[in-house]
Design an enzyme around this catalytic site. Structure first.
Site, PDB file in Angstrom:
ATOM      1  N   GLY A 237       0.734  -1.785   0.168  1.00  0.00           N
ATOM      2  CA  GLY A 237       0.464   0.229  -0.103  1.00  0.00           C
ATOM      3  C   GLY A 237       0.879   0.986  -0.270  1.00  0.00           C
ATOM      4  O   GLY A 237       1.892   1.114  -0.503  1.00  0.00           O
ATOM      5  N   SER A 238       0.501   2.165  -0.086  1.00  0.00           N
ATOM      6  CA  SER A 238       1.156   3.758   0.553  1.00  0.00           C
ATOM      7  C   SER A 238       2.159   3.346   1.530  1.00  0.00           C
ATOM      8  O   SER A 238       2.617   3.097   2.560  1.00  0.00           O
ATOM      9  CB  SER A 238      -0.159   4.589   0.856  1.00  0.00           C
ATOM     10  OG  SER A 238      -0.832   4.102   2.528  1.00  0.00           O
ATOM     11  N   GLY A 242       2.262   2.113   5.257  1.00  0.00           N
ATOM     12  CA  GLY A 242       3.224   1.367   5.243  1.00  0.00           C
ATOM     13  C   GLY A 242       4.466   1.078   6.280  1.00  0.00           C
ATOM     14  O   GLY A 242       4.425   0.927   7.335  1.00  0.00           O
ATOM     15  N   CYS A 293       1.610   0.877  -8.972  1.00  0.00           N
ATOM     16  CA  CYS A 293       2.567   1.845  -8.102  1.00  0.00           C
ATOM     17  C   CYS A 293       3.653   1.542  -9.230  1.00  0.00           C
ATOM     18  O   CYS A 293       5.281   2.276  -8.656  1.00  0.00           O
ATOM     19  CB  CYS A 293       2.403   0.180  -6.976  1.00  0.00           C
ATOM     20  SG  CYS A 293       2.971  -0.788  -7.579  1.00  0.00           S
ATOM     21  N   GLN A 340      -9.580   9.491  -4.229  1.00  0.00           N
ATOM     22  CA  GLN A 340      -8.478   9.481  -5.078  1.00  0.00           C
ATOM     23  C   GLN A 340      -8.939  10.878  -6.093  1.00  0.00           C
ATOM     24  O   GLN A 340      -7.677  11.492  -6.619  1.00  0.00           O
ATOM     25  CB  GLN A 340      -8.574   7.789  -6.078  1.00  0.00           C
ATOM     26  CG  GLN A 340      -7.968   6.622  -4.664  1.00  0.00           C
ATOM     27  CD  GLN A 340      -6.496   7.696  -4.841  1.00  0.00           C
ATOM     28  OE1 GLN A 340      -6.068   7.664  -3.567  1.00  0.00           O
ATOM     29  NE2 GLN A 340      -5.606   7.888  -5.204  1.00  0.00           N
ATOM     30  N   GLU A 390       4.024  10.545  -5.704  1.00  0.00           N
ATOM     31  CA  GLU A 390       3.692   9.718  -5.831  1.00  0.00           C
ATOM     32  C   GLU A 390       1.919  10.563  -6.245  1.00  0.00           C
ATOM     33  O   GLU A 390       0.950  10.684  -4.840  1.00  0.00           O
ATOM     34  CB  GLU A 390       3.731   8.479  -5.017  1.00  0.00           C
ATOM     35  CG  GLU A 390       2.326   7.170  -6.347  1.00  0.00           C
ATOM     36  CD  GLU A 390       2.869   6.139  -5.262  1.00  0.00           C
ATOM     37  OE1 GLU A 390       1.986   6.299  -4.648  1.00  0.00           O
ATOM     38  OE2 GLU A 390       2.975   5.315  -6.081  1.00  0.00           O
TER      39      GLU A 390
HETATM   40  P1  NAD Z   1      -3.302   2.341   1.130  1.00  0.00           P
HETATM   41  O1  NAD Z   1      -2.080   2.212   2.538  1.00  0.00           O
HETATM   42  O2  NAD Z   1      -4.136   3.546   2.407  1.00  0.00           O
HETATM   43  O3  NAD Z   1      -4.173   0.955   1.716  1.00  0.00           O
HETATM   44  C1  NAD Z   1      -3.166  -0.346   1.262  1.00  0.00           C
HETATM   45  C2  NAD Z   1      -4.021  -1.434   2.715  1.00  0.00           C
HETATM   46  O4  NAD Z   1      -3.739  -0.933   3.904  1.00  0.00           O
HETATM   47  C3  NAD Z   1      -5.079  -1.298   2.068  1.00  0.00           C
HETATM   48  O5  NAD Z   1      -6.469  -2.983   3.248  1.00  0.00           O
HETATM   49  C4  NAD Z   1      -6.359  -0.247   3.233  1.00  0.00           C
HETATM   50  O6  NAD Z   1      -7.754  -1.138   3.710  1.00  0.00           O
HETATM   51  C5  NAD Z   1      -5.159  -0.958   4.705  1.00  0.00           C
HETATM   52  N1  NAD Z   1      -5.415   0.233   6.140  1.00  0.00           N
HETATM   53  C6  NAD Z   1      -4.853   1.287   6.053  1.00  0.00           C
HETATM   54  N2  NAD Z   1      -5.012   2.252   6.797  1.00  0.00           N
HETATM   55  C7  NAD Z   1      -4.694   1.514   7.748  1.00  0.00           C
HETATM   56  C8  NAD Z   1      -3.955   0.790   9.099  1.00  0.00           C
HETATM   57  N3  NAD Z   1      -3.906   2.493  10.289  1.00  0.00           N
HETATM   58  N4  NAD Z   1      -3.552  -0.158   9.153  1.00  0.00           N
HETATM   59  C9  NAD Z   1      -3.605  -1.218   8.541  1.00  0.00           C
HETATM   60  N5  NAD Z   1      -4.176  -0.755   7.643  1.00  0.00           N
HETATM   61  C10 NAD Z   1      -4.339   0.169   6.987  1.00  0.00           C
HETATM   62  O7  NAD Z   1      -2.455   2.250  -0.277  1.00  0.00           O
HETATM   63  P2  NAD Z   1      -3.958   2.030  -1.054  1.00  0.00           P
HETATM   64  O8  NAD Z   1      -4.175   3.447  -1.196  1.00  0.00           O
HETATM   65  O9  NAD Z   1      -5.177   0.836  -1.104  1.00  0.00           O
HETATM   66  O10 NAD Z   1      -3.264   1.475  -2.442  1.00  0.00           O
HETATM   67  C11 NAD Z   1      -2.408   2.593  -3.083  1.00  0.00           C
HETATM   68  C12 NAD Z   1      -0.873   2.521  -2.708  1.00  0.00           C
HETATM   69  O11 NAD Z   1      -0.601   1.025  -2.828  1.00  0.00           O
HETATM   70  C13 NAD Z   1       0.041   3.641  -3.427  1.00  0.00           C
HETATM   71  O12 NAD Z   1       1.186   4.221  -2.863  1.00  0.00           O
HETATM   72  C14 NAD Z   1       0.642   2.452  -4.716  1.00  0.00           C
HETATM   73  O13 NAD Z   1       1.685   3.262  -4.945  1.00  0.00           O
HETATM   74  C15 NAD Z   1       1.134   0.871  -3.227  1.00  0.00           C
HETATM   75  N6  NAD Z   1       0.968   0.093  -4.312  1.00  0.00           N
HETATM   76  C16 NAD Z   1       2.318  -0.717  -3.912  1.00  0.00           C
HETATM   77  C17 NAD Z   1       3.261  -1.877  -4.685  1.00  0.00           C
HETATM   78  C18 NAD Z   1       3.835  -2.537  -4.728  1.00  0.00           C
HETATM   79  O14 NAD Z   1       3.998  -3.674  -4.815  1.00  0.00           O
HETATM   80  N7  NAD Z   1       4.797  -1.671  -3.832  1.00  0.00           N
HETATM   81  C19 NAD Z   1       1.225  -2.112  -5.380  1.00  0.00           C
HETATM   82  C20 NAD Z   1       0.562  -2.090  -5.183  1.00  0.00           C
HETATM   83  C21 NAD Z   1      -0.140  -0.689  -4.638  1.00  0.00           C
END
Ligand code: NAD
Length: 488
Positions: A237-238, A242, A293, A340, A390
């Site tokens: 995720g972000s 993360g 990503c 978004q 990003e």
């Molecule tokens: P996000 O970080 O908002 O969410 C990712 C996941 O984390 C979701 O399931 C969300 O519900 C969960 N989450 C949110 N808050 C949390 C918390 N406090 N504790 C635990 N979990 C929580 O990201 P997104 O908007 O779903 O995805 C887009 C982002 O993911 C972009 O930044 C993209 O670059 C990144 N991404 C990275 C890869 C990679 O492999 N490097 C792949 C795909 C997406």
């Protein structure tokens, strides 16, 4: 079985999958998921789960661990193979649901659904690959070896943008190496997650081995990370979330893997195959509406080719089909949700305020759908927000450079290091790029996006933390090494 039953459409239950049962959230709470291409259309109502649901799932997974880890790996693999067959038989349904819930154009959604099956099959093959190394004790010559063991219950947290591939590439290795799983899928893509869980159930996964929880990030993610019976967390995720996850989990002694965002450069040298470079720039920047990503954010073109590249790229943007993601011809569909959409439109305004010039696009192109036109900026300063942060949408910037040294230095001048690409016909140039570009995934003469199933995938710098995913790299995260001194 009568034909009418065989032909009946799959009825997914909009529920959590906990210890082998489909269950609503214990609180009874639900949320509505809407179609980003038609926001008045409700895709479904899904559980808004919380701590009680997480606890039940972790308890189920913990109870199932002894039996599953003692099951021969080849039998665990058989479950993945059967699930892969189920997914293959439903590629069209999965792709249509993916498109409806998060707006990925159907042409890409179909490929992703099929890829989930390929991922399951690749990891099934791990059952027959080595799980340790054999040595000899230096003093006695007796047997000395390493063996890899599963970790226990693993928590998997996934984003909405690859709702089939990412849950698959975490779940499959976790299971084949003998772990049990609590998978928390993103709120914006519950249906695709349900398809994967249903395929594993039909593939014969024993109760409690795979658990799926749907709900908001912090409501589900936080209790999952904190639960004492969860041994490891794999998160995609972000960067912001993360790092929160890592800071919460590591003091609790948990193993953590993070796959985060990127700010991926594409370098086009004067000796490049121009047609291929233009196509790669378009696909990298705008397919999936830039919500990858690994999407291309910065396009560096060598000065002598710049004007010609720009002209051809604008023609390609003009000719690309933007609109309804359910139309198989559409290349650029909507953003995933209103939030978004707002973020991307604000970033475009900020890009302009910072001195960037919009060459094409820059606005919303539909009253209903969360659709933003493919947007290209020029004259963006290297230290401006668009060059460094990003923006998760169809927005890229074009830069002119003179020498390879300059291109490499500017391409590396970000905190991210996920993917990068160069177009050149000169081998020495390609080699310098491979040696010097700071990213975990490099492409020579192909676009910045794309991840094959059998090789490691992951970022360096701020784009990742811990071992990479996919391929044999997954063994590092989902197992621990034990060294055995064995004397007769
Ligand atoms: P996000 O970080 O908002 O969410 C990712 C996941 O984390 C979701 O399931 C969300 O519900 C969960 N989450 C949110 N808050 C949390 C918390 N406090 N504790 C635990 N979990 C929580 O990201 P997104 O908007 O779903 O995805 C887009 C982002 O993911 C972009 O930044 C993209 O670059 C990144 N991404 C990275 C890869 C990679 O492999 N490097 C792949 C795909 C997406």
């Amino acid at each position: 079985m009568p034909d009418s039953v065989l032909e009946a459409p799959l009825q997914l239950k909009p529920a959590n999958y906990v210890a082998g049962k489909w269950k609503p959230a214990r609180s009874g709470r639900t949320y509505e998921k809407r179609n980003p291409a038609r926001p008045t259309e409700i895709v479904g109502e899904f559980p808004a789960s919380g701590e009680e649901d997480v606890n039940a799932a972790v308890e189920g997974a913990a109870k199932a661990f002894a039996g599953w880890s003692a099951t021969p790996a080849a039998r665990r693999a058989a479950v993945l193979m059967s699930a892969a067959d189920v997914i293959d038989s439903r590629v069209e349904e999965i792709a249509a649901d993916m498109t409806r819930e998060m707006g990925k154009p159907l042409r890409e959604a179909r490929l992703e659904a099929a890829r989930a099956a390929a991922i399951f099959r690749f990891f099934a093959g791990e059952a027959w690959r080595p799980k340790g190394e054999m040595f000899e004790q230096s003093m006695t010559g007796s047997t000395l070896y390493t063996v890899r063991r599963p970790l226990g219950v693993v928590g998997l947290i996934t984003p909405w943008n690859f709702p089939a591939a990412i849950p698959a590439w975490k779940t499959a290795p976790a299971l084949v190496y003998g772990n049990t799983v609590v998978l928390k899928v993103a709120q914006d893509a519950p249906l695709t997650g349900l398809h994967l869980a249903a395929a594993l159930e039909e593939g014969g996964v024993p109760d409690g081995v795979l658990n799926l929880i749907i709900g908001r990030g912090s409501d589900v993610g936080t209790p999952l990370i904190r639960h004492p019976k969860v041994a490891a967390i794999s998160f995609t995720g972000s960067v912001a979330v993360g790092h929160l996850v890592r800071d919460e989990a590591t003091p609790l002694g948990k193993r953590v893997q993070l796959e985060l965002g990127g700010h991926n450069p594409l370098i086009v040298m004067a000796d490049a195959d121009l047609a291929r470079a233009v196509e790669a720039a378009y696909a990298g920047a705008f397919w999936s509406a830039g919500q990858k990503c690994t999407a291309t954010r910065r396009i560096y073109v060598q000065a002598t080719l710049y004007d010609e590249f720009r002209r051809r790229f604008l023609e390609r943007i003009e000719g690309g089909k933007v609109g309804d993601p359910a139309d198989p011809e559409t290349e650029v569909g909507p953003l995933v949700n209103e939030h978004q959409l707002k973020d991307v439109l604000e970033a475009i305004e900020r890009g302009k305020r910072d001195g960037g010039k919009v060459v094409v696009g820059g606005e919303r192109v539909d009253e209903d759908a969360y659709l933003v036109a493919p947007t290209l900026f020029e004259d963006v300063a290297d230290d401006a927000m668009l060059s460094r942060e990003e923006v998760f949408g169809p927005v890229a910037s074009l830069y002119r450079f003179h020498t390879l040294d300059e291109a490499l230095e500017r391409a590396n001048a970000v905190e991210y290091g996920l993917s990068a690409s160069i177009f050149t016909t000169n081998l020495a140039t390609a080699q310098r790029f491979v040696n010097e570009l700071e990213a975990g995934v490099l492409h020579v003469n192909s676009q910045t996006a794309g991840a094959d199933v059998h090789v490691p995938f992951g970022g360096i710098k701020r784009s990742g933390f811990g071992p990479h995913e996919q391929g044999r790299a997954a063994l590092e995260f989902y197992t621990e090494v034990v060294t055995v001194y064995q004397d007769a």
